[in-house]
Write an enzyme that holds these catalytic residues in place. Structure first.
Site, short mmCIF file in Angstrom:
data_model
loop_
_atom_site.label_atom_id
_atom_site.label_comp_id
_atom_site.label_asym_id
_atom_site.label_seq_id
_atom_site.Cartn_x
_atom_site.Cartn_y
_atom_site.Cartn_z
N CYS A 198 -12.82 -54.26 -17.90
CA CYS A 198 -12.31 -52.89 -18.47
C CYS A 198 -11.26 -53.42 -19.21
CB CYS A 198 -11.85 -51.99 -17.19
SG CYS A 198 -11.04 -50.48 -17.67
N CYS B 255 -14.30 -51.15 -25.06
CA CYS B 255 -14.44 -50.58 -23.80
C CYS B 255 -15.75 -51.40 -23.49
CB CYS B 255 -14.54 -49.26 -23.93
SG CYS B 255 -14.88 -48.30 -22.69
N1 DGL Z 1 -14.51 -49.40 -19.21
C1 DGL Z 1 -13.38 -48.97 -19.07
C2 DGL Z 1 -12.74 -49.95 -20.38
O1 DGL Z 1 -13.29 -50.82 -20.80
C3 DGL Z 1 -13.01 -47.66 -19.59
C4 DGL Z 1 -13.53 -46.54 -18.60
C5 DGL Z 1 -12.43 -45.79 -18.34
O2 DGL Z 1 -11.69 -44.77 -19.10
O3 DGL Z 1 -12.07 -45.27 -16.97
O4 DGL Z 1 -11.81 -49.72 -21.12
#
Ligand code: DGL
Length: 265
Positions: free
Chosen positions: A75, A189
């Protein structure tokens, strides 16, 4: 180190599956536990101070429960905010996911590229610092979107998504000054590579999309190079910190990534 000790891959939702896939490709024998902080979703709209406390505490609990040998914070939002506190708090190797700004700067011909992330990621000084360090001769345009996270979540629940929604999100980059010169977009993301095809189809022109999955898989392989793996890894499990929603709609999407069992913590 015992062969069955897993690699723990952590995100709020399905985004980390874009990291799980290249890790599994490179390390087919590695047991993998896929951890989802549904209760904390979406990190991209949470204050930094909250994530800097939540992520180390939760990841510690998850790693202990899974008896993990290594954890990947799959993430970008959690990595750019909480990587240092996590490393300080946990006694195992931690691999973070940071925006692929360096590779974008290396390959952009127009010297104008976009960074698409959550609202929280794109405003972090970490991203500014990466741009200054690796892309000082480039114009780096940023756009934060939660809608694209939602679209990736919907796709993994096998729900249809509206092509116009992707075009609107991309417009957040292309409508900025010099936006028409963008030739590369960093998917900052982990949810976004899951909808790369839809983004490519909605883009006003051909652009190259970059993300960190391959590099992270290589880093994990490097850090575990001397370690034993089982001859046949067990099927992967999702370890879920539940919210009040239903996880069932994700079952098929998780299965498509080789995750057979769902356990809530
Ligand atoms: N997958 C997360 C990232 O890479 C974002 C998801 C979320 O906002 O919870 O930033």
């Amino acid at each position: 180190m015992r062969p069955e000790q897993p690699i723990l891959i952590f995100d709020t939702g399905v985004g980390g599956l874009s990291i799980l896939e290249p890790v599994r490709k490179l390390l087919p024998h590695a047991p993998i536990v896929y951890a989802m902080d549904r209760a904390g979703y979406p990190y991209g709209q949470k204050p930094e101070s909250e994530l800097a406390i939540r992520v180390p505490a939760l990841l510690g609990r998850l790693c202990e429960h899974a008896d993990a040998r290594l954890a990947v914070i799959a993430c970008n939002t959690a990595s750019v905010i909480a990587l240092d506190p996590v490393r300080a708090a946990l006694d195992l190797p931690i691999v973070g996911t940071v925006p692929a700004i360096k590779p974008a700067a290396e390959q952009s011909q127009s010297r104008v590229f976009g960074v698409l992330g959550t609202e929280s990621t794109v405003r972090q000084p970490y991203v500014e610092n990466l741009s200054m360090k690796f892309a000082s001769d480039c114009t780096v345009l940023r756009h934060g979107t939660h809608d694209l996270v939602e679209l990736a979540e919907a796709k993994l629940r096998s729900e249809p998504t509206d092509p116009a929604a992707y075009a609107r999100i991309l417009d957040g980059l292309f409508s900025q000054p010099r936006g028409e010169e963008i030739d590369t977009i960093v998917l900052a993301c982990t949810h976004f590579p899951l909808v790369e095809e839809e983004l490519a189809a909605a883009a006003p022109k051909h652009v190259t999309f970059l993300h960190g999955g391959g590099g992270i898989a290589r880093r994990v392989a490097y850090l575990t190079a001397e370690q034993p793996w089982p001859d046949r890894p067990p099927p992967s499990t999702a370890l879920v910190i539940p919210d009040d929603g239903d996880i069932e709609p994700y079952r098929q999407g998780l299965r498509d990534f080789g995750i057979e069992a769902i356990e809530t913590l």
